[in-house]
Design a protein around this motif. Structure first.
Motif, PDB file in Angstrom:
ATOM      1  N   LEU A  91       0.812  -1.212   0.000  1.00  0.00           N
ATOM      2  CA  LEU A  91       0.000   0.000   0.000  1.00  0.00           C
ATOM      3  C   LEU A  91       0.849   1.267   0.000  1.00  0.00           C
ATOM      4  N   HIS A  92       2.113   1.141   0.388  1.00  0.00           N
ATOM      5  CA  HIS A  92       3.048   2.260   0.274  1.00  0.00           C
ATOM      6  C   HIS A  92       3.709   2.300  -1.101  1.00  0.00           C
ATOM      7  N   GLY A  93       3.425   1.299  -1.935  1.00  0.00           N
ATOM      8  CA  GLY A  93       4.087   1.226  -3.237  1.00  0.00           C
ATOM      9  C   GLY A  93       5.519   0.749  -3.140  1.00  0.00           C
ATOM     10  N   ALA A  94       5.862   0.078  -2.031  1.00  0.00           N
ATOM     11  CA  ALA A  94       7.238  -0.335  -1.779  1.00  0.00           C
ATOM     12  C   ALA A  94       7.527  -1.772  -2.213  1.00  0.00           C
ATOM     13  N   PHE A  95       6.491  -2.580  -2.368  1.00  0.00           N
ATOM     14  CA  PHE A  95       6.731  -3.995  -2.666  1.00  0.00           C
ATOM     15  C   PHE A  95       7.290  -4.177  -4.071  1.00  0.00           C
ATOM     16  N   SER A  96       6.749  -3.459  -5.024  1.00  0.00           N
ATOM     17  CA  SER A  96       7.153  -3.642  -6.420  1.00  0.00           C
ATOM     18  C   SER A  96       7.198  -2.304  -7.139  1.00  0.00           C
ATOM     19  N   SER A  97       7.949  -2.263  -8.222  1.00  0.00           N
ATOM     20  CA  SER A  97       7.970  -1.069  -9.069  1.00  0.00           C
ATOM     21  C   SER A  97       6.736  -1.013  -9.951  1.00  0.00           C
ATOM     22  N   LYS A  98       5.997  -2.122 -10.013  1.00  0.00           N
ATOM     23  CA  LYS A  98       4.793  -2.199 -10.835  1.00  0.00           C
ATOM     24  C   LYS A  98       3.565  -1.900  -9.968  1.00  0.00           C
ATOM     25  N   SER A  99       2.803  -0.895 -10.352  1.00  0.00           N
ATOM     26  CA  SER A  99       1.662  -0.480  -9.544  1.00  0.00           C
ATOM     27  C   SER A  99       0.604  -1.575  -9.442  1.00  0.00           C
ATOM     28  N   TRP A 100       0.435  -2.382 -10.504  1.00  0.00           N
ATOM     29  CA  TRP A 100      -0.597  -3.429 -10.449  1.00  0.00           C
ATOM     30  C   TRP A 100      -0.236  -4.510  -9.443  1.00  0.00           C
ATOM     31  N   VAL A 101       1.067  -4.770  -9.276  1.00  0.00           N
ATOM     32  CA  VAL A 101       1.502  -5.751  -8.275  1.00  0.00           C
ATOM     33  C   VAL A 101       1.202  -5.225  -6.873  1.00  0.00           C
ATOM     34  N   ASN A 102       1.498  -3.946  -6.656  1.00  0.00           N
ATOM     35  CA  ASN A 102       1.203  -3.343  -5.355  1.00  0.00           C
ATOM     36  C   ASN A 102      -0.297  -3.345  -5.059  1.00  0.00           C
ATOM     37  N   ARG A 103      -1.107  -3.067  -6.084  1.00  0.00           N
ATOM     38  CA  ARG A 103      -2.558  -3.095  -5.872  1.00  0.00           C
ATOM     39  C   ARG A 103      -3.041  -4.508  -5.523  1.00  0.00           C
ATOM     40  N   CYS A 298       7.569  -8.547  12.193  1.00  0.00           N
ATOM     41  CA  CYS A 298       6.997  -7.196  12.235  1.00  0.00           C
ATOM     42  C   CYS A 298       7.079  -6.467  10.904  1.00  0.00           C
ATOM     43  N   GLY A 299       7.597  -7.124   9.892  1.00  0.00           N
ATOM     44  CA  GLY A 299       7.646  -6.488   8.585  1.00  0.00           C
ATOM     45  C   GLY A 299       8.472  -5.219   8.558  1.00  0.00           C
ATOM     46  N   GLY A 300       9.551  -5.191   9.340  1.00  0.00           N
ATOM     47  CA  GLY A 300      10.410  -4.017   9.368  1.00  0.00           C
ATOM     48  C   GLY A 300       9.866  -2.879  10.212  1.00  0.00           C
ATOM     49  N   LEU A 301       8.678  -3.040  10.794  1.00  0.00           N
ATOM     50  CA  LEU A 301       8.105  -1.951  11.579  1.00  0.00           C
ATOM     51  C   LEU A 301       8.816  -1.762  12.909  1.00  0.00           C
ATOM     52  N   ASN A 302       9.718  -2.665  13.248  1.00  0.00           N
ATOM     53  CA  ASN A 302      10.581  -2.427  14.400  1.00  0.00           C
ATOM     54  C   ASN A 302      11.648  -1.386  14.066  1.00  0.00           C
ATOM     55  N   ARG A 303      11.790  -1.092  12.775  1.00  0.00           N
ATOM     56  CA  ARG A 303      12.682  -0.016  12.315  1.00  0.00           C
ATOM     57  C   ARG A 303      11.832   1.089  11.705  1.00  0.00           C
ATOM     58  N   GLN A 304      11.005   1.708  12.530  1.00  0.00           N
ATOM     59  CA  GLN A 304      10.058   2.720  12.073  1.00  0.00           C
ATOM     60  C   GLN A 304      10.739   3.981  11.554  1.00  0.00           C
ATOM     61  N   ILE A 305      11.904   4.302  12.077  1.00  0.00           N
ATOM     62  CA  ILE A 305      12.591   5.510  11.612  1.00  0.00           C
ATOM     63  C   ILE A 305      12.894   5.381  10.126  1.00  0.00           C
ATOM     64  N   GLU A 306      13.488   4.260   9.753  1.00  0.00           N
ATOM     65  CA  GLU A 306      13.810   4.030   8.343  1.00  0.00           C
ATOM     66  C   GLU A 306      12.535   3.996   7.495  1.00  0.00           C
ATOM     67  N   HIS A 307      11.492   3.394   8.055  1.00  0.00           N
ATOM     68  CA  HIS A 307      10.241   3.317   7.307  1.00  0.00           C
ATOM     69  C   HIS A 307       9.644   4.703   7.083  1.00  0.00           C
ATOM     70  N   HIS A 308       9.643   5.551   8.096  1.00  0.00           N
ATOM     71  CA  HIS A 308       9.044   6.880   7.938  1.00  0.00           C
ATOM     72  C   HIS A 308       9.847   7.762   6.996  1.00  0.00           C
ATOM     73  N   LEU A 309      11.142   7.582   6.955  1.00  0.00           N
ATOM     74  CA  LEU A 309      11.964   8.377   6.040  1.00  0.00           C
ATOM     75  C   LEU A 309      11.910   7.833   4.616  1.00  0.00           C
ATOM     76  N   PHE A 310      11.775   6.511   4.484  1.00  0.00           N
ATOM     77  CA  PHE A 310      11.798   5.880   3.163  1.00  0.00           C
ATOM     78  C   PHE A 310      10.641   4.888   3.025  1.00  0.00           C
ATOM     79  N   PRO A 311       9.403   5.389   3.050  1.00  0.00           N
ATOM     80  CA  PRO A 311       8.245   4.489   3.014  1.00  0.00           C
ATOM     81  C   PRO A 311       8.088   3.720   1.703  1.00  0.00           C
ATOM     82  N   LYS A 312       8.744   4.181   0.639  1.00  0.00           N
ATOM     83  CA  LYS A 312       8.629   3.495  -0.647  1.00  0.00           C
ATOM     84  C   LYS A 312       9.755   2.495  -0.882  1.00  0.00           C
ATOM     85  N   VAL A 313      10.580   2.287   0.151  1.00  0.00           N
ATOM     86  CA  VAL A 313      11.614   1.247   0.099  1.00  0.00           C
ATOM     87  C   VAL A 313      11.088   0.017   0.827  1.00  0.00           C
ATOM     88  N   CYS A 314      11.199  -1.138   0.210  1.00  0.00           N
ATOM     89  CA  CYS A 314      10.730  -2.377   0.824  1.00  0.00           C
ATOM     90  C   CYS A 314      11.456  -2.636   2.139  1.00  0.00           C
TER      91      CYS A 314
END
Length: 360
Positions: A91-103, A298-314
């Motif tokens: 939903l952040h568009g971070a899983f794939s470069s293809k929007s249909w995959v993210n959807r 936790c899907g990386g949510l234990n590293r929330q700082i990195e996630h908030h700065l780079f939400p579009k990075v997997c």
């Protein structure tokens, strides 16, 4: 849709420009994509496969009532893990470069019982922009009137015990999502101060059709195929969501409502006198950053700082980014908040709730 709240980079900090350059260099030098790699796809397969396996075993009607209760517990946990590991990135568009995959993968959020469209508004737009700002970030309004995190809010007598009963309320989070929250947020004119109107017509249809499908799959179908009474089905559904809600609630709260994080109040001119990226450092904390187990579940949510700065990075790349972000924060003499373990973060959350539940 306009929001009057602005971030003003009064210190003219180059922090975000620098850390973004370092992250870009990392991906270029490694020759890798910031999106999902093979390990991430295996994770997705594991959590989706585990969820459907438990659901299939439950509906097989081949086990006794205690085994089925255990499957319900497992379903709740795997639903939360799907939310963390698959839905959230997609939903952040971070899983794939293809929007249909993210959807497609973002639709896994329906398995959690939640609506992806509403989530993208409340979380991606509002929470990620106005993190921990009272009156704007509704994610910190855990249970208005019951849990106090805004110091400008008057203290109510029962809130002196909020460090105890808060955890029981977290367990109700996904039940609220399934039956109430999505509907309330969807039809609310404003979320925080974000104008929340003129939704596409197809989203009205998706909201109601998906909810009805969820009620059918997890309440009606089990009643039709299992040799259980309606109240036993209800207990299983309740247990599944109490587990799911507790896991979801704890992970999200330990990232923003712990000692050291701030809850900034806008100036009289309606601005936060801080650069947006520095605001994220002051309002967000990591926990168990060296734990492979926490990172996996936790899907990386234990590293929330990195996630908030780079939400579009997997999130699969967050371990590599942690040192880059931490070093850059040190270079600019900025805070980098972290609790060494899940339990130290939990204790910090408990202490902060206890403090905020009492008059200053």
């Amino acid at each position: 849709m306009q929001n009057q709240l602005k971030f003003t980079n009064t210190s003219r900090s180059q922090f975000f420009t620098t850390v973004r350059q370092r992250v870009d260099v990392y991906f270029k030098e490694q020759g890798i994509s910031p999106h999902a790699n093979s390990a991430m796809w295996l994770k997705a397969g594991f959590f989706l496969g585990g969820f459907f396996l438990l659901y299939g075993l439950l509906l097989s009607n081949q086990f006794n009532v205690w085994a089925m209760l255990g499957f319900s517990v497992g379903l709740g946990m795997f639903a939360a893990f799907i939310g963390f590991n698959i839905s959230h990135d997609a939903l952040h568009g971070a899983f794939s470069s293809k929007s249909w995959v993210n959807r497609m993968l973002g639709a896994s959020f329906y398995l959690v019982g939640a609506n992806p469209y509403v989530w993208k508004i409340t979380h991606n737009i509002v929470h990620h922009t106005y993190t921990n700002i009272p009156g704007h970030d509704e994610d910190i309004e855990i249970a208005p009137g019951l849990i106090r995190v805004d110091t400008d809010e008057p203290v109510r007598p029962w809130q002196r015990y909020q460090h105890w009963y808060a955890f029981a309320l977290y367990s109700l989070a996904s039940l609220s999502w399934v039956f109430r929250k999505d509907f309330v947020k969807f039809f609310k004119k404003e979320i925080g101060h974000y104008e929340n109107q003129n939704h596409p017509k197809q989203e009205y249809i998706k909201l109601f059709v998906a909810k009805l499908a969820y009620y059918f799959l997890f309440l009606i179908l089990p009643y039709l195929v299992l040799d259980l009474s309606w109240w036993q089905i209800g207990i299983g559904f309740l247990v599944m969501h109490l587990v799911e809600g507790l896991v979801l609630g704890l992970v999200f709260q330990l990232a923003h409502v712990v000692e050291g994080t701030s809850f900034p109040v806008p100036s009289d001119k309606g601005s936060i006198e801080e650069a947006w990226a520095i605001h994220q450092l002051r309002t967000t904390a990591n926990f168990a950053p060296r734990s492979a187990v926490a990172a996996f579940f936790c899907g990386g949510l234990n590293r929330q700082i990195e996630h908030h700065l780079f939400p579009k990075v997997c999130h699969i790349h967050y371990p590599a980014l942690t040192q880059l972000v931490k070093q850059t924060a040190e270079d600019f003499n900025l805070p980098y908040l972290e609790n060494r373990s899940f339990f130290s973060a939990l204790h910090s959350h408990y202490r902060l709730l206890k403090l905020l539940g009492r008059p200053a």
